[in-house]
Write an enzyme that holds these catalytic residues in place. Structure first.
Site, mmCIF file in Angstrom:
data_model
loop_
_atom_site.group_PDB
_atom_site.id
_atom_site.type_symbol
_atom_site.label_atom_id
_atom_site.label_comp_id
_atom_site.label_asym_id
_atom_site.label_seq_id
_atom_site.Cartn_x
_atom_site.Cartn_y
_atom_site.Cartn_z
ATOM 1 N N CYS A 126 0.817 -1.229 0.000
ATOM 2 C CA CYS A 126 0.000 0.000 0.000
ATOM 3 C C CYS A 126 0.847 1.274 0.000
ATOM 4 O O CYS A 126 0.337 2.360 -0.283
ATOM 5 C CB CYS A 126 -0.943 0.012 1.194
ATOM 6 S SG CYS A 126 -2.101 -1.363 1.151
ATOM 7 N N HIS A 260 -3.118 7.197 2.513
ATOM 8 C CA HIS A 260 -3.568 5.927 1.924
ATOM 9 C C HIS A 260 -4.970 5.644 2.466
ATOM 10 O O HIS A 260 -5.215 5.769 3.669
ATOM 11 C CB HIS A 260 -2.588 4.819 2.309
ATOM 12 C CG HIS A 260 -3.150 3.451 2.105
ATOM 13 N ND1 HIS A 260 -3.768 3.074 0.941
ATOM 14 C CD2 HIS A 260 -3.201 2.363 2.943
ATOM 15 C CE1 HIS A 260 -4.172 1.814 1.050
ATOM 16 N NE2 HIS A 260 -3.838 1.366 2.255
ATOM 17 N N ASN A 290 -10.515 0.240 -0.223
ATOM 18 C CA ASN A 290 -9.054 0.312 -0.135
ATOM 19 C C ASN A 290 -8.468 -0.282 -1.425
ATOM 20 O O ASN A 290 -8.599 -1.486 -1.660
ATOM 21 C CB ASN A 290 -8.603 -0.482 1.097
ATOM 22 C CG ASN A 290 -7.097 -0.479 1.294
ATOM 23 O OD1 ASN A 290 -6.340 -0.161 0.379
ATOM 24 N ND2 ASN A 290 -6.662 -0.848 2.483
HETATM 25 O O1 UT7 Z 1 -4.062 -1.102 3.377
HETATM 26 C C1 UT7 Z 1 -3.002 -1.624 4.123
HETATM 27 C C2 UT7 Z 1 -3.074 -1.191 5.553
HETATM 28 N N1 UT7 Z 1 -4.305 -1.639 6.100
HETATM 29 C C3 UT7 Z 1 -4.827 -1.027 7.154
HETATM 30 O O2 UT7 Z 1 -4.290 -0.058 7.605
HETATM 31 C C4 UT7 Z 1 -6.084 -1.639 7.722
HETATM 32 C C5 UT7 Z 1 -6.028 -1.609 9.221
HETATM 33 N N2 UT7 Z 1 -7.125 -2.261 9.889
HETATM 34 C C6 UT7 Z 1 -8.433 -1.908 9.794
HETATM 35 O O3 UT7 Z 1 -8.826 -1.058 9.009
HETATM 36 C C7 UT7 Z 1 -9.386 -2.515 10.794
HETATM 37 O O4 UT7 Z 1 -8.643 -3.210 11.770
HETATM 38 C C8 UT7 Z 1 -10.420 -3.494 10.161
HETATM 39 C C9 UT7 Z 1 -11.449 -2.704 9.356
HETATM 40 C C10 UT7 Z 1 -9.723 -4.511 9.291
HETATM 41 C C11 UT7 Z 1 -11.178 -4.203 11.288
HETATM 42 O O5 UT7 Z 1 -11.809 -3.260 12.155
HETATM 43 P P1 UT7 Z 1 -11.583 -3.338 13.737
HETATM 44 O O6 UT7 Z 1 -12.396 -2.283 14.334
HETATM 45 O O7 UT7 Z 1 -10.123 -3.328 13.990
HETATM 46 O O8 UT7 Z 1 -12.239 -4.738 14.085
HETATM 47 P P2 UT7 Z 1 -11.530 -6.025 14.715
HETATM 48 O O9 UT7 Z 1 -10.626 -6.673 13.726
HETATM 49 O O10 UT7 Z 1 -10.997 -5.686 16.072
HETATM 50 O O11 UT7 Z 1 -12.799 -6.953 14.888
HETATM 51 C C12 UT7 Z 1 -13.885 -6.585 15.759
HETATM 52 C C13 UT7 Z 1 -14.991 -7.620 15.581
HETATM 53 C C14 UT7 Z 1 -14.489 -9.068 15.661
HETATM 54 O O12 UT7 Z 1 -15.446 -9.824 16.329
HETATM 55 P P3 UT7 Z 1 -15.262 -10.199 17.891
HETATM 56 O O13 UT7 Z 1 -13.948 -10.936 17.977
HETATM 57 O O14 UT7 Z 1 -15.234 -8.876 18.606
HETATM 58 O O15 UT7 Z 1 -16.451 -11.046 18.157
HETATM 59 C C15 UT7 Z 1 -14.426 -9.486 14.217
HETATM 60 O O16 UT7 Z 1 -14.564 -10.855 14.048
HETATM 61 O O17 UT7 Z 1 -15.591 -7.470 14.295
HETATM 62 C C16 UT7 Z 1 -15.616 -8.754 13.661
HETATM 63 N N3 UT7 Z 1 -15.544 -8.530 12.218
HETATM 64 C C17 UT7 Z 1 -16.655 -8.307 11.469
HETATM 65 N N4 UT7 Z 1 -17.947 -8.227 11.787
HETATM 66 C C18 UT7 Z 1 -18.821 -7.983 10.801
HETATM 67 C C19 UT7 Z 1 -14.461 -8.482 11.416
HETATM 68 N N5 UT7 Z 1 -14.840 -8.238 10.140
HETATM 69 C C20 UT7 Z 1 -16.177 -8.122 10.149
HETATM 70 C C21 UT7 Z 1 -17.152 -7.868 9.164
HETATM 71 N N6 UT7 Z 1 -18.448 -7.792 9.530
HETATM 72 N N7 UT7 Z 1 -16.818 -7.652 7.859
#
Ligand code: UT7
Length: 343
Positions: A126, A260, A290
């Site tokens: 990225c 980004h 993204n």
């Molecule tokens: O481009 C390269 C660089 N990339 C980045 O900089 C991306 C960085 N990361 C992110 O943007 C975020 O971490 C994500 C969007 C990927 C995830 O968001 P988050 O707020 O960090 O969520 P999380 O990974 O902590 O997950 C929270 C909950 C989890 O459930 P539990 O364990 O709390 O029960 C996940 O399983 O959300 C769940 N989850 C979803 N729920 C519904 C993860 N993906 C989804 C989904 N729909 N699509």
């Protein structure tokens, strides 16, 4: 002084040769995938996707479209935007090459009728666009060539597991390109400072396994979202601070912070941490998701179209991604018209 493990450089004498932004082109596949389309397939909701990422839709290329097709369209559009038919070189940033060998850039140069110019790929995930722009600027300021077409083109739909809700809702396909030409640091559009860095201790936080790592089964892209999120905010803010320092600009004076487009919350957190006015942080993730290396040129074109980016604006680009890698660049925005097409 650059921080340990990171490199920054600036053009502090205004008469010095500099790479100057002369053209901007973009290309998106026509097919839009809305959150509702994914909700029908995955255990997710429109509310989750919008509130956690800011994304409402992303583009997906048809099976017949290659990364190089999108790259050629965006590259041709950037040349049109610059009013040029030739350049001295092509640098392509991509995470999703159509094939492992050869690099895509020579064929792009050939298809665009640019002749036998130097052409090669940069793999910085990225951060690829900022890395490629820095390499191109180095080629220009060191006198190797007088202009470069920098293209970032990504087909993440080829490496994303369509059933992985953690990545399938986030990534999209697209391409963006700029023309850089030789000029001086006094001109609008001059790239005034770069900062690049990488931390391989996080190499497995964003990755696609190789054949030896995973000989059986599909080899999909994976991302440790939360860990990457925290590192992205920290490194994009720190890297931006270094180029601001190199330019002698205060955060309040930044007219357009163009990060980004990984996540709307990351963009806001970076602006907040830096003290850049929140309205001056460009967030164009809603329509295209993204698009990895392509996200900064796509965001530039979108911000130009809405008037968020105007000639003379102190502009900072900042990126973070797999590697882990990061990079930032500073310029004053030039007078130019972006050219866009859909494929
Ligand atoms: O481009 C390269 C660089 N990339 C980045 O900089 C991306 C960085 N990361 C992110 O943007 C975020 O971490 C994500 C969007 C990927 C995830 O968001 P988050 O707020 O960090 O969520 P999380 O990974 O902590 O997950 C929270 C909950 C989890 O459930 P539990 O364990 O709390 O029960 C996940 O399983 O959300 C769940 N989850 C979803 N729920 C519904 C993860 N993906 C989804 C989904 N729909 N699509």
């Amino acid at each position: 002084m650059p921080a340990a493990g990171s490199t920054s450089s600036s053009r502090d004498g205004l008469g010095l040769p500099a790479a100057v932004l002369a053209g901007l082109g973009t290309c998106l596949p026509v097919t839009e995938i809305h959150n509702a389309d994914l909700v029908a397939l995955l255990d997710t909701t429109d509310e989750w996707i919008r509130s956690r990422t800011g994304i409402a839709a992303r583009r997906r290329a048809g099976d017949e479209v290659s990364m190089r097709d999108l790259a050629c369209e965006a590259g041709a559009n950037a040349l049109r935007s610059a009013g040029l038919e030739t350049v001295g070189g092509v640098v392509l940033a991509t995470t999703t090459p159509d094939r492992p060998c050869p690099a895509g850039a020579p064929e792009i140069a050939h298809r665009l009728g640019l002749g036998q110019v130097p052409a090669f790929d940069v793999a910085a995930v990225c951060s690829g666009f900022v890395y490629a722009a820095a390499v191109a600027a180095g080629l220009i300021t060191s006198g190797v060539v007088d202009s470069v077409l920098v293209v970032a083109s990504e087909l993440y739909s080829r490496i994303i597991d369509p059933m992985d809700r953690g990545t399938a809702v986030i990534f999209g396909d697209g391409a963006g390109a700029v023309v850089l030409r030789r000029g001086t640091a006094a001109e609008q559009g001059a790239l005034l400072a770069f900062d690049l860095g990488a931390d391989g201790s996080g190499h497995d936080l964003i990755h696609v396994p190789g054949e030896r790592e995973q000989p059986d089964g599909p080899r999909w892209f994976s991302m440790a979202g939360r860990k990457v999120y925290l590192r992205a905010v920290e490194q994009m803010a720190a890297s931006t601070s270094r180029v601001l320092k190199d330019c002698g600009w205060s955060p309040e004076a930044v007219g357009a912070l163009v990060p980004h487009q990984a996540n709307g919350r990351i963009i806001q957190a970076v602006a907040e941490r830096l003290g850049v006015p929140p309205g001056n942080a460009v967030c164009e993730i809603a329509r295209v998701g993204n698009t990895s290396a392509a996200s900064i040129p796509l965001a530039l074109a979108a911000a130009l179209a809405t008037g968020q980016l105007a000639p003379g604006a102190r502009t900072v680009l900042t990126a973070f991604g797999g590697g882990l890698s990061w990079g930032s660049a500073a310029l004053t925005w030039p007078q130019l018209r972006a050219v866009h097409s859909e494929f």
